[in-house]
Write a protein that holds these residues in place. Sequence first.
Motif, PDB file in Angstrom:
ATOM      1  N   ALA A   1      38.430  40.451  55.583  1.00 28.79           N
ATOM      2  CA  ALA A   1      39.258  40.352  54.371  1.00 28.79           C
ATOM      3  C   ALA A   1      38.687  39.380  53.341  1.00 28.79           C
ATOM      4  O   ALA A   1      39.040  39.455  52.160  1.00 28.79           O
ATOM      5  CB  ALA A   1      40.682  39.939  54.737  1.00 28.79           C
ATOM      6  N   THR A   2      37.829  38.479  53.768  1.00 31.86           N
ATOM      7  CA  THR A   2      37.337  37.443  52.857  1.00 31.86           C
ATOM      8  C   THR A   2      36.001  37.803  52.207  1.00 31.86           C
ATOM      9  O   THR A   2      35.682  37.323  51.119  1.00 31.86           O
ATOM     10  CB  THR A   2      37.190  36.105  53.604  1.00 31.86           C
ATOM     11  OG1 THR A   2      36.403  36.301  54.787  1.00 31.86           O
ATOM     12  CG2 THR A   2      38.543  35.554  53.998  1.00 31.86           C
ATOM     13  N   ILE A   3      35.209  38.633  52.862  1.00 33.89           N
ATOM     14  CA  ILE A   3      33.855  38.949  52.389  1.00 33.89           C
ATOM     15  C   ILE A   3      33.821  39.566  50.987  1.00 33.89           C
ATOM     16  O   ILE A   3      32.940  39.221  50.183  1.00 33.89           O
ATOM     17  CB  ILE A   3      33.136  39.839  53.416  1.00 33.89           C
ATOM     18  CG1 ILE A   3      32.580  38.965  54.558  1.00 33.89           C
ATOM     19  CG2 ILE A   3      32.044  40.675  52.790  1.00 33.89           C
ATOM     20  CD1 ILE A   3      32.021  39.758  55.728  1.00 33.89           C
ATOM     21  N   PRO A   4      34.721  40.507  50.642  1.00 39.36           N
ATOM     22  CA  PRO A   4      34.603  41.134  49.312  1.00 39.36           C
ATOM     23  C   PRO A   4      34.551  40.136  48.158  1.00 39.36           C
ATOM     24  O   PRO A   4      33.828  40.353  47.168  1.00 39.36           O
ATOM     25  CB  PRO A   4      35.849  42.027  49.242  1.00 39.36           C
ATOM     26  CG  PRO A   4      36.125  42.381  50.666  1.00 39.36           C
ATOM     27  CD  PRO A   4      35.796  41.137  51.441  1.00 39.36           C
ATOM     28  N   ALA A   5      35.303  39.044  48.237  1.00 39.53           N
ATOM     29  CA  ALA A   5      35.305  38.057  47.142  1.00 39.53           C
ATOM     30  C   ALA A   5      33.937  37.435  46.953  1.00 39.53           C
ATOM     31  O   ALA A   5      33.517  37.174  45.815  1.00 39.53           O
ATOM     32  CB  ALA A   5      36.345  36.972  47.421  1.00 39.53           C
ATOM     33  N   ASN A   6      33.216  37.162  48.043  1.00 36.30           N
ATOM     34  CA  ASN A   6      31.879  36.586  47.924  1.00 36.30           C
ATOM     35  C   ASN A   6      30.898  37.578  47.329  1.00 36.30           C
ATOM     36  O   ASN A   6      30.041  37.215  46.518  1.00 36.30           O
ATOM     37  CB  ASN A   6      31.385  36.129  49.295  1.00 36.30           C
ATOM     38  CG  ASN A   6      32.239  35.026  49.880  1.00 36.30           C
ATOM     39  OD1 ASN A   6      33.253  35.303  50.506  1.00 36.30           O
ATOM     40  ND2 ASN A   6      31.850  33.767  49.687  1.00 36.30           N
TER      41      ASN A   6
ATOM     42  N   LEU B   1      44.832  34.777  48.260  1.00 36.47           N
ATOM     43  CA  LEU B   1      45.013  35.102  46.850  1.00 36.47           C
ATOM     44  C   LEU B   1      43.634  35.264  46.227  1.00 36.47           C
ATOM     45  O   LEU B   1      42.729  34.476  46.493  1.00 36.47           O
ATOM     46  CB  LEU B   1      45.770  33.988  46.129  1.00 36.47           C
ATOM     47  CG  LEU B   1      47.047  33.451  46.788  1.00 36.47           C
ATOM     48  CD1 LEU B   1      47.610  32.296  45.959  1.00 36.47           C
ATOM     49  CD2 LEU B   1      48.085  34.550  46.940  1.00 36.47           C
ATOM     50  N   LEU B   2      43.471  36.274  45.378  1.00 40.82           N
ATOM     51  CA  LEU B   2      42.208  36.536  44.695  1.00 40.82           C
ATOM     52  C   LEU B   2      42.470  36.680  43.202  1.00 40.82           C
ATOM     53  O   LEU B   2      43.482  37.253  42.797  1.00 40.82           O
ATOM     54  CB  LEU B   2      41.551  37.816  45.225  1.00 40.82           C
ATOM     55  CG  LEU B   2      41.249  37.861  46.735  1.00 40.82           C
ATOM     56  CD1 LEU B   2      40.861  39.269  47.164  1.00 40.82           C
ATOM     57  CD2 LEU B   2      40.147  36.870  47.079  1.00 40.82           C
ATOM     58  N   ALA B   3      41.553  36.164  42.382  1.00 38.95           N
ATOM     59  CA  ALA B   3      41.705  36.215  40.928  1.00 38.95           C
ATOM     60  C   ALA B   3      40.386  36.661  40.298  1.00 38.95           C
ATOM     61  O   ALA B   3      39.333  36.608  40.933  1.00 38.95           O
ATOM     62  CB  ALA B   3      42.114  34.845  40.387  1.00 38.95           C
ATOM     63  N   PRO B   4      40.414  37.090  39.039  1.00 38.34           N
ATOM     64  CA  PRO B   4      39.158  37.457  38.374  1.00 38.34           C
ATOM     65  C   PRO B   4      38.237  36.242  38.230  1.00 38.34           C
ATOM     66  O   PRO B   4      38.677  35.088  38.250  1.00 38.34           O
ATOM     67  CB  PRO B   4      39.624  37.947  36.997  1.00 38.34           C
ATOM     68  CG  PRO B   4      41.068  38.281  37.161  1.00 38.34           C
ATOM     69  CD  PRO B   4      41.587  37.329  38.182  1.00 38.34           C
ATOM     70  N   ALA B   5      36.949  36.500  38.083  1.00 38.39           N
ATOM     71  CA  ALA B   5      35.964  35.433  37.908  1.00 38.39           C
ATOM     72  C   ALA B   5      36.358  34.532  36.746  1.00 38.39           C
ATOM     73  O   ALA B   5      36.790  35.010  35.688  1.00 38.39           O
ATOM     74  CB  ALA B   5      34.583  36.025  37.676  1.00 38.39           C
ATOM     75  N   THR B   6      36.219  33.223  36.978  1.00 36.21           N
ATOM     76  CA  THR B   6      36.510  32.130  36.033  1.00 36.21           C
ATOM     77  C   THR B   6      38.008  31.943  35.775  1.00 36.21           C
ATOM     78  O   THR B   6      38.383  31.075  34.981  1.00 36.21           O
ATOM     79  CB  THR B   6      35.779  32.278  34.676  1.00 36.21           C
ATOM     80  OG1 THR B   6      36.379  33.335  33.920  1.00 36.21           O
ATOM     81  CG2 THR B   6      34.291  32.530  34.868  1.00 36.21           C
TER      82      THR B   6
END
Length: 512
Positions: A434-439, A464-469
């Motif tokens: 679940a964590t790999i896609p963000a990297n 929680l995931l957010a757009p870059a920056t």
Amino acid sequence: MTPDLTRSSAADLAGALSRKDVSAVEATQAHLDRIAAVDGDVHAFLHVDTEGALAAARDVDRRRAAGEELSPLAGVPIAVKDIAVTKGVPTTCGSRTLEGWIPPYDATVVARLRAAGLPILGKTNMDEFAMGSSTEHSAFGPTHNPWDLERIPGGSGGGSSAAVASFQAPLAIGTDTGGSIRQPAAVTGTVGTKPTYGGVSRYGLVALASSLDQAGPCSRSVLDAALLHAVIAGHDVMDSTSIDAPVPPVVEAARRADVRGLRVGVVKELGGEGYQPGVRTRFEESVQLLVDAGAEVVEVSCPHFDYALAAYYLIMPSEASSNLARFDAMRYGLRVGPDGVGSPSAEQVMAASRDAGFGDEVKRRIILGTYALSSGYYDAYYGQAQKVRTLIARDFAAAFEQADVLVSPTAPTTAFRIGEKLDDPMAMYLNDIATIPANLAGIPGMSLPSGLADEDGLPAGIQLLAPATKDERLYGVGAALEAALEQRWGGRLLDRAPELDGSAASATEARA
């Protein structure tokens, strides 16, 4: 004075220090005493820098007494993952290859901690060269989860998460290549943030995979993570991938803690089969709490996430095989000669040293990465994986058109028993699903405790995931959800953890 300084949040401790209710020396000594009492059980630290930490604390007290303007966290002690080089303090990356190496300079992250007046308690244990999901691959022995000493604290940064969870440090630095801040946070009941790639300098972090690595904060609350994030983030000319832009307003967002009118996207592909029922239950309850707080919840689909794990385990080993080529026994690190060879060649010394210095998991990934980059296979493996990476980034872009933040369970299960998956690399790799896609996409992510799983009473995490920056979105949503969860659970989850008795403390005293 606070009755137990080690139980205070970093924000509360910073307030007490600012008001001069407690001195930095007292706060630092309290945590050093806690390390001496319980780290024999936990093994969160590889090196405790008692002298250096107290010297830094005395300097903060002197400057505060002189009326100098100090940073908000000045005097708050911190632990640092042993992948960040620290001048004059051993940096091993959990490997025999670097055992005893004393760096001549500080990583930018460490330099910023020192400049902000945070006494560095020591260096925390980790999977060797950050390769692992359990901290069992450390050459110096595993770290134990404070919730159950027979279980893993996550990885590769299990030492940092365990130090925070066992109240040995109010804050810690971790690094996240495929989930190594967030997954340990999930299984130890702590908060961990992976900032946007390039948001925190990588200069002086011993590289695993240069396009994936990112340093970030480990803490016991969202506000504490935000305060530390603000200290370590920002542009650095020493890092060519560093973002030349203002630091996102993470502290302000954490203090505001408002989700009214926010669109929250539940990622369809990050849940269901393979996820422990108790983890799913706590996740669903957390999503409902966001709805109750005024957020709108929608389901989003990211179809290429199904290929993220395979792509990651081609890209990461490929970059690792290149980065670890520097450990050649010629300039620094372990050097041994081959048995029975009187005048060995440089190649023979290199081969013998790498064989003796690297553990099995490091060797496995070097071999895999070298193969994926070899002539005739580069396009078929590494090149294809990079194409999948692009598709994953496009999935995120489409999802963020429908939602302001995305949510999922952080890890599919709670902490497993030490040794349970050590001989099954594929089962170990699935912890990061679940964590790999963000990297791969370079976007920011956060894990915070969602509660205790019914099956085993161990912590679970929500991601929680957010757009870059747009890191501030994590802190705004995270702080609001944290408040709702604490109300539901009747206080801070970590206060439910069993108290450690420190029966093996002599082991830590020997290491220190």
